[in-house]
Write an enzyme that holds these catalytic residues in place. Structure first.
Site, short mmCIF file in Angstrom:
data_model
loop_
_atom_site.label_atom_id
_atom_site.label_comp_id
_atom_site.label_asym_id
_atom_site.label_seq_id
_atom_site.Cartn_x
_atom_site.Cartn_y
_atom_site.Cartn_z
N SER A 1 -9.72 9.30 0.83
CA SER A 1 -10.37 9.04 1.99
C SER A 1 -11.65 9.77 2.05
O SER A 1 -11.88 10.65 1.76
CB SER A 1 -9.47 9.10 3.10
OG SER A 1 -10.20 9.12 4.35
N TYR B 1 -4.44 14.50 8.56
CA TYR B 1 -4.74 13.26 7.43
C TYR B 1 -5.84 13.97 6.42
O TYR B 1 -5.52 13.72 5.13
CB TYR B 1 -5.45 12.38 8.40
CG TYR B 1 -6.02 10.94 7.56
CD1 TYR B 1 -4.52 10.23 6.81
CD2 TYR B 1 -7.15 10.53 7.39
CE1 TYR B 1 -5.07 9.24 6.16
CE2 TYR B 1 -7.64 9.45 6.49
CZ TYR B 1 -6.34 8.71 6.10
OH TYR B 1 -6.78 7.57 5.46
N1 NAP Z 1 -8.59 1.43 6.19
C1 NAP Z 1 -9.26 2.42 6.25
O1 NAP Z 1 -10.23 2.66 6.81
C2 NAP Z 1 -8.96 3.52 5.08
C3 NAP Z 1 -9.91 4.45 4.98
C4 NAP Z 1 -9.63 5.46 3.99
C5 NAP Z 1 -8.60 5.46 3.41
N2 NAP Z 1 -7.85 4.78 3.39
C6 NAP Z 1 -6.37 4.48 2.67
O2 NAP Z 1 -6.07 3.55 1.89
C7 NAP Z 1 -4.85 3.24 1.72
C8 NAP Z 1 -4.50 1.88 2.19
O3 NAP Z 1 -4.75 1.60 3.64
P1 NAP Z 1 -4.86 0.38 4.46
O4 NAP Z 1 -5.90 0.44 5.22
O5 NAP Z 1 -4.94 -0.78 3.48
O6 NAP Z 1 -3.57 0.48 5.11
P2 NAP Z 1 -2.66 -0.65 5.96
O7 NAP Z 1 -3.59 -2.00 6.03
O8 NAP Z 1 -1.78 0.15 6.91
O9 NAP Z 1 -1.61 -0.98 4.45
C9 NAP Z 1 -0.67 -0.06 4.34
C10 NAP Z 1 0.11 -0.72 3.04
O10 NAP Z 1 0.98 0.42 2.71
C11 NAP Z 1 2.29 0.09 2.68
N3 NAP Z 1 3.08 1.17 3.01
C12 NAP Z 1 2.94 2.02 4.33
N4 NAP Z 1 3.66 3.08 4.27
C13 NAP Z 1 4.42 2.89 3.09
C14 NAP Z 1 5.51 3.83 2.50
N5 NAP Z 1 5.95 4.88 3.12
N6 NAP Z 1 5.87 3.36 1.25
C15 NAP Z 1 5.30 2.40 0.58
N7 NAP Z 1 4.32 1.76 1.05
C16 NAP Z 1 4.04 1.87 2.30
C17 NAP Z 1 2.24 -1.06 3.63
O11 NAP Z 1 3.44 -2.04 3.40
P3 NAP Z 1 4.13 -2.77 4.74
O12 NAP Z 1 3.34 -4.03 4.77
O13 NAP Z 1 5.74 -2.85 4.05
O14 NAP Z 1 4.01 -2.06 5.96
C18 NAP Z 1 1.16 -1.88 3.25
O15 NAP Z 1 1.19 -2.48 2.00
C19 NAP Z 1 -4.08 4.36 2.59
O16 NAP Z 1 -3.94 5.51 1.55
C20 NAP Z 1 -5.07 4.86 3.52
O17 NAP Z 1 -4.82 6.20 3.86
C21 NAP Z 1 -7.94 3.52 4.26
#
Ligand code: NAP
Length: 251
Positions: free
Chosen positions: A148, A162
């Site tokens: 992140s 986080y």
């Molecule tokens: N979006 C941002 O602004 C941002 C910025 C920096 C970093 N990130 C990082 O990018 C990654 C993805 O984020 P995102 O924004 O795409 O999140 P998201 O839209 O909330 O999607 C999360 C995904 O992870 C799965 N998941 C959640 N908890 C899990 C667990 N305990 N075991 C296995 N799978 C799990 C969810 O599955 P289900 O569909 O089954 O719930 C979903 O497929 C994360 O590591 C996040 O910290 C995101």
């Protein structure tokens, strides 16, 4: 040079596991790797239908896909997903550690349960999946972890837990690079900035402030993160490195 010769898709014949591949960045990465030729396994916890939609989209590209219910918070399931993916696809060449939780708030609002769950998913699950994948990977293996922008620059209060979890992944990535380099396996980390997903919608209550912290003044898309992940899969001389895909959040 014969410009009519079509080069094969760069990832043809390779197999990838994307944790948390049912939505958001993980789904975009799964589709991007498939578009470049890889067969893909993905994990989810609650989003069975969404995961199956991604599987169908990958199959429509002519690649194999499998959705595995595996909670990264559970030690056995985190490592077991790697074994299940390898069995389903016939091996594992690429691991994308994407599954992650965001828990933000003032120090005093964070419960012990918050701390344990977030570290179990964001850190312990990544370690266990990486270890399981490393034991199966051969030369050319790739471990790419989603960190992140908060691990590089903390722009305000509320990010202690986080930021701690995502910073741990930088150390893990560098140490994996050192340990696995002699086997020709690379490990890198990608730091997304604000990316429009369910976790952080571009029309959410804190979105304008986040966009303003970037040099480009906007949220990024999951596809923009996926393209950097795909590049790293095809980059043999890049390891132990951090890549910001953050619109200049760290600038
Ligand atoms: N979006 C941002 O602004 C941002 C910025 C920096 C970093 N990130 C990082 O990018 C990654 C993805 O984020 P995102 O924004 O795409 O999140 P998201 O839209 O909330 O999607 C999360 C995904 O992870 C799965 N998941 C959640 N908890 C899990 C667990 N305990 N075991 C296995 N799978 C799990 C969810 O599955 P289900 O569909 O089954 O719930 C979903 O497929 C994360 O590591 C996040 O910290 C995101």
């Amino acid at each position: 040079m014969n410009t009519n010769t079509l080069s094969p898709s760069p990832l043809t014949g390779r197999t990838a596991l994307v944790t948390g591949g049912s939505r958001g960045i993980g789904a975009a990465v799964a589709l991007r790797l498939a578009r470049e030729g890889a067969d893909v396994a993905l994990t989810y916890v609650n989003g069975k239908d969404a995961a199956e939609d991604v599987v169908r989209a990958v199959e429509a590209l002519g690649r194999r896909a499998v959705a595995l219910r595996a909670d990264s918070a559970d030690a056995e399931e985190a490592a077991g997903a790697v074994e299940r993916a390898a069995q389903a696809l016939g091996g594992i060449d690429v691991l994308v550690n994407n599954a992650g939780l965001g828990v933000l708030g003032p120090l005093e609002s964070l419960s012990l349960a918050d701390v344990d769950r977030l570290l179990a998913v964001n850190v312990r699950g990544v370690f266990l999946a990486s270890r399981a994948a490393a034991s199966r990977m051969t030369e050319g293996g790739r471990i790419i972890t989603i960190g992140s922008c908060i691990a590089q620059r903390v722009p305000g209060a509320g990010g202690t837990l986080y930021a701690m979890s995502k910073s741990a992944l930088i150390g893990l990535t560098k140490a994996l690079a050192r340990e696995l380099g002699p086997r020709g396996i690379t490990a890198n980390i990608v730091h997304p900035g604000p990316i429009d997903t369910d976790m952080n919608p571009a029309d959410g209550p804190f979105a304008d402030g986040q966009a303003a912290l970037t040099a480009l003044g906007r949220f990024g898309t999951a596809d923009e993160v996926a393209s950097t992940v795909a590049h790293l899969v095809t980059a043999p001389y890049v390891t132990g490195a951090e890549f910001a895909v953050d619109g200049g959040h760290a600038a």
